[in-house]
Design a protein around this motif. Structure first.
Motif, PDB file in Angstrom:
ATOM      1  N   GLY A   1       7.883 -14.877   2.301  1.00  0.00           N
ATOM      2  CA  GLY A   1       7.474 -13.571   2.800  1.00  0.00           C
ATOM      3  C   GLY A   1       7.449 -12.599   1.640  1.00  0.00           C
ATOM      4  N   PRO A   2       6.347 -12.530   0.903  1.00  0.00           N
ATOM      5  CA  PRO A   2       6.335 -11.805  -0.365  1.00  0.00           C
ATOM      6  C   PRO A   2       6.193 -10.298  -0.236  1.00  0.00           C
ATOM      7  CG  PRO A   2       4.153 -12.697   0.067  1.00  0.00           C
ATOM      8  CD  PRO A   2       5.049 -13.166   1.200  1.00  0.00           C
ATOM      9  N   TRP A   3       6.118  -9.781   0.985  1.00  0.00           N
ATOM     10  CA  TRP A   3       5.746  -8.394   1.186  1.00  0.00           C
ATOM     11  C   TRP A   3       6.925  -7.464   0.937  1.00  0.00           C
ATOM     12  CZ3 TRP A   3       5.449 -12.038   5.253  1.00  0.00           C
ATOM     13  CH2 TRP A   3       4.259 -12.792   5.232  1.00  0.00           C
ATOM     14  N   PRO A   4       6.799  -6.531  -0.006  1.00  0.00           N
ATOM     15  CA  PRO A   4       7.888  -5.584  -0.302  1.00  0.00           C
ATOM     16  C   PRO A   4       7.980  -4.488   0.749  1.00  0.00           C
ATOM     17  CG  PRO A   4       6.006  -5.139  -1.695  1.00  0.00           C
ATOM     18  CD  PRO A   4       5.650  -6.361  -0.896  1.00  0.00           C
ATOM     19  N   GLY A   5       8.906  -3.565   0.535  1.00  0.00           N
ATOM     20  CA  GLY A   5       9.212  -2.568   1.551  1.00  0.00           C
ATOM     21  C   GLY A   5       8.171  -1.495   1.748  1.00  0.00           C
ATOM     22  N   THR A   6       7.285  -1.301   0.785  1.00  0.00           N
ATOM     23  CA  THR A   6       6.263  -0.258   0.937  1.00  0.00           C
ATOM     24  C   THR A   6       4.875  -0.848   0.735  1.00  0.00           C
ATOM     25  OG1 THR A   6       6.213   0.407  -1.399  1.00  0.00           O
ATOM     26  CG2 THR A   6       7.880   1.444   0.029  1.00  0.00           C
TER      27      THR A   6
ATOM     28  N   GLU B   1       3.742  -0.835  -2.984  1.00  0.00           N
ATOM     29  CA  GLU B   1       4.207  -1.967  -3.790  1.00  0.00           C
ATOM     30  C   GLU B   1       3.394  -3.226  -3.489  1.00  0.00           C
ATOM     31  OE1 GLU B   1       8.885  -1.800  -4.386  1.00  0.00           O
ATOM     32  OE2 GLU B   1       8.317  -1.313  -2.318  1.00  0.00           O
ATOM     33  N   TRP B   2       3.105  -3.436  -2.217  1.00  0.00           N
ATOM     34  CA  TRP B   2       2.359  -4.631  -1.831  1.00  0.00           C
ATOM     35  C   TRP B   2       0.936  -4.595  -2.385  1.00  0.00           C
ATOM     36  CZ3 TRP B   2       1.679  -9.356  -1.052  1.00  0.00           C
ATOM     37  CH2 TRP B   2       0.640  -9.884  -0.286  1.00  0.00           C
ATOM     38  N   LEU B   3       0.298  -3.441  -2.324  1.00  0.00           N
ATOM     39  CA  LEU B   3      -1.059  -3.344  -2.863  1.00  0.00           C
ATOM     40  C   LEU B   3      -1.065  -3.546  -4.377  1.00  0.00           C
ATOM     41  CD1 LEU B   3      -2.543  -0.393  -0.771  1.00  0.00           C
ATOM     42  CD2 LEU B   3      -2.824  -2.855  -0.421  1.00  0.00           C
ATOM     43  N   ALA B   4      -0.008  -3.098  -5.051  1.00  0.00           N
ATOM     44  CA  ALA B   4       0.088  -3.355  -6.491  1.00  0.00           C
ATOM     45  C   ALA B   4       0.145  -4.859  -6.761  1.00  0.00           C
ATOM     46  CB  ALA B   4       1.318  -2.662  -7.067  1.00  0.00           C
ATOM     47  N   MET B   5       0.835  -5.603  -5.899  1.00  0.00           N
ATOM     48  CA  MET B   5       0.890  -7.057  -6.041  1.00  0.00           C
ATOM     49  C   MET B   5      -0.487  -7.679  -5.783  1.00  0.00           C
ATOM     50  SD  MET B   5       4.569  -7.772  -4.174  1.00  0.00           S
ATOM     51  CE  MET B   5       4.379  -9.566  -4.215  1.00  0.00           C
ATOM     52  N   CYS B   6      -1.207  -7.146  -4.805  1.00  0.00           N
ATOM     53  CA  CYS B   6      -2.569  -7.621  -4.544  1.00  0.00           C
ATOM     54  C   CYS B   6      -3.451  -7.408  -5.774  1.00  0.00           C
ATOM     55  CB  CYS B   6      -3.170  -6.890  -3.348  1.00  0.00           C
ATOM     56  SG  CYS B   6      -2.442  -7.285  -1.736  1.00  0.00           S
ATOM     57  N   HIS B   7      -3.337  -6.250  -6.369  1.00  0.00           N
ATOM     58  CA  HIS B   7      -4.168  -5.933  -7.527  1.00  0.00           C
ATOM     59  C   HIS B   7      -3.836  -6.841  -8.708  1.00  0.00           C
ATOM     60  CE1 HIS B   7      -4.709  -1.589  -5.808  1.00  0.00           C
ATOM     61  NE2 HIS B   7      -5.221  -2.535  -5.033  1.00  0.00           N
ATOM     62  N   GLU B   8      -2.546  -7.135  -8.890  1.00  0.00           N
ATOM     63  CA  GLU B   8      -2.139  -8.051  -9.958  1.00  0.00           C
ATOM     64  C   GLU B   8      -2.708  -9.447  -9.730  1.00  0.00           C
ATOM     65  OE1 GLU B   8       2.076  -7.932 -10.075  1.00  0.00           O
ATOM     66  OE2 GLU B   8       2.179  -5.867 -10.847  1.00  0.00           O
ATOM     67  N   ALA B   9      -2.938  -9.801  -8.450  1.00  0.00           N
ATOM     68  CA  ALA B   9      -3.510 -11.111  -8.102  1.00  0.00           C
ATOM     69  C   ALA B   9      -5.032 -11.100  -8.134  1.00  0.00           C
ATOM     70  CB  ALA B   9      -3.022 -11.535  -6.722  1.00  0.00           C
TER      71      ALA B   9
END
Length: 243
Positions: free
Chosen positions: A110-115, A118-126
């Motif tokens: 469950g990789p989804w962070p609290g905000t 933060e999650w969209l930043a992870m999407c962008h990194e991917a």
């Protein structure tokens, strides 16, 4: 029963005021759940009116051309309209515990962070940095084929569609459809009439289904039945960005 009266305040406050335990129970039982009314008629009209402002969107999809059904939808460009952004940010923290619970049941990370930020930043990194927020428009004879949404490897398992027009008055037909593939059994279908200003939460691709062997992933496809008359417009909120 879903109330039709609106509480005062911003749309984000209306989202937060929902009975989220009951909504989670409904999602766990059926794979979708209808929220109380979260947008006023004026707010619905303001979002629907954006459709003709082409500068608001990054692309337009003609469904018949791609054999997705019939009708048209547009992906919002960034930055999102304020109300669309507000709704997305308001839903995320309430959907997050459900997403994590589902991942745990299926033995998946469950990789989804609290905000959401933060999650969209992870999407962008991917490599997923394009907006996946959708404004859909259907007319008489239009429909949406059953499908599961694929935007990249970074996926949030729930999304929301909000009705912008009034069924029975602005249009007829156009029910929201889901078909769930059950383990070692025939598929189960359901339909939902989407009231104006209400949101329907549903699974993006699959959901945990209990079986004799424990939990398994039940694939769920969604679509829209044929619109018989009038015009049906909806806002689609997706909680990951697209590649």
């Amino acid at each position: 029963m879903t109330p039709t009266t609106l509480s005062a305040g911003r749309a984000s406050e209306r989202v937060a005021s929902g009975d989220w335990q009951s909504l989670a129970d409904e999602l766990n039982e059926h794979g979708s759940a209808l929220t109380p009314r979260i947008l006023t008629a004026a707010e619905c009209r303001s979002i629907a009116a954006l459709y003709d402002d082409e500068e608001r969107f990054r692309s337009t999809v003609d469904m018949a051309r791609h054999r997705f059904g019939s009708g048209q939808y547009r992906y919002f460009a960034n930055p999102l309209p304020d109300l669309v952004r507000e709704l997305r940010e308001a839903f995320y923290p309430h959907l997050l515990p459900i997403a994590r619970d589902w991942a745990g049941k299926l033995g998946k990370p469950g990789p989804w962070p609290g905000t959401l930020e933060e999650w969209l930043a992870m999407c962008h990194e991917a490599g997923q940095s394009k907006s996946a927020q959708i404004l859909l428009r259907y007319g008489p004879g239009d429909w949406n084929a059953l499908h599961r949404d694929v935007f990249g490897d970074a996926v949030f398992p729930l999304q929301v569609v909000i009705g912008l027009d009034t069924p029975g008055t602005d249009y007829s037909g156009g029910e929201f459809l889901t078909v769930e593939q059950r383990p070692r059994a025939q598929s189960r279908g359901s339909s939902t009439t989407l009231p104006q200003g209400h949101g329907l939460i549903f699974t993006t691709r699959d959901r945990p289904v209990r079986s004799a062997r424990g939990w398994s992933a039940g694939p769920v496809r969604h679509g829209v039945s044929t619109v018989r008359s009038g015009r049906r417009r909806t806002l689609g909120l997706v909680f990951h960005d697209a590649a």
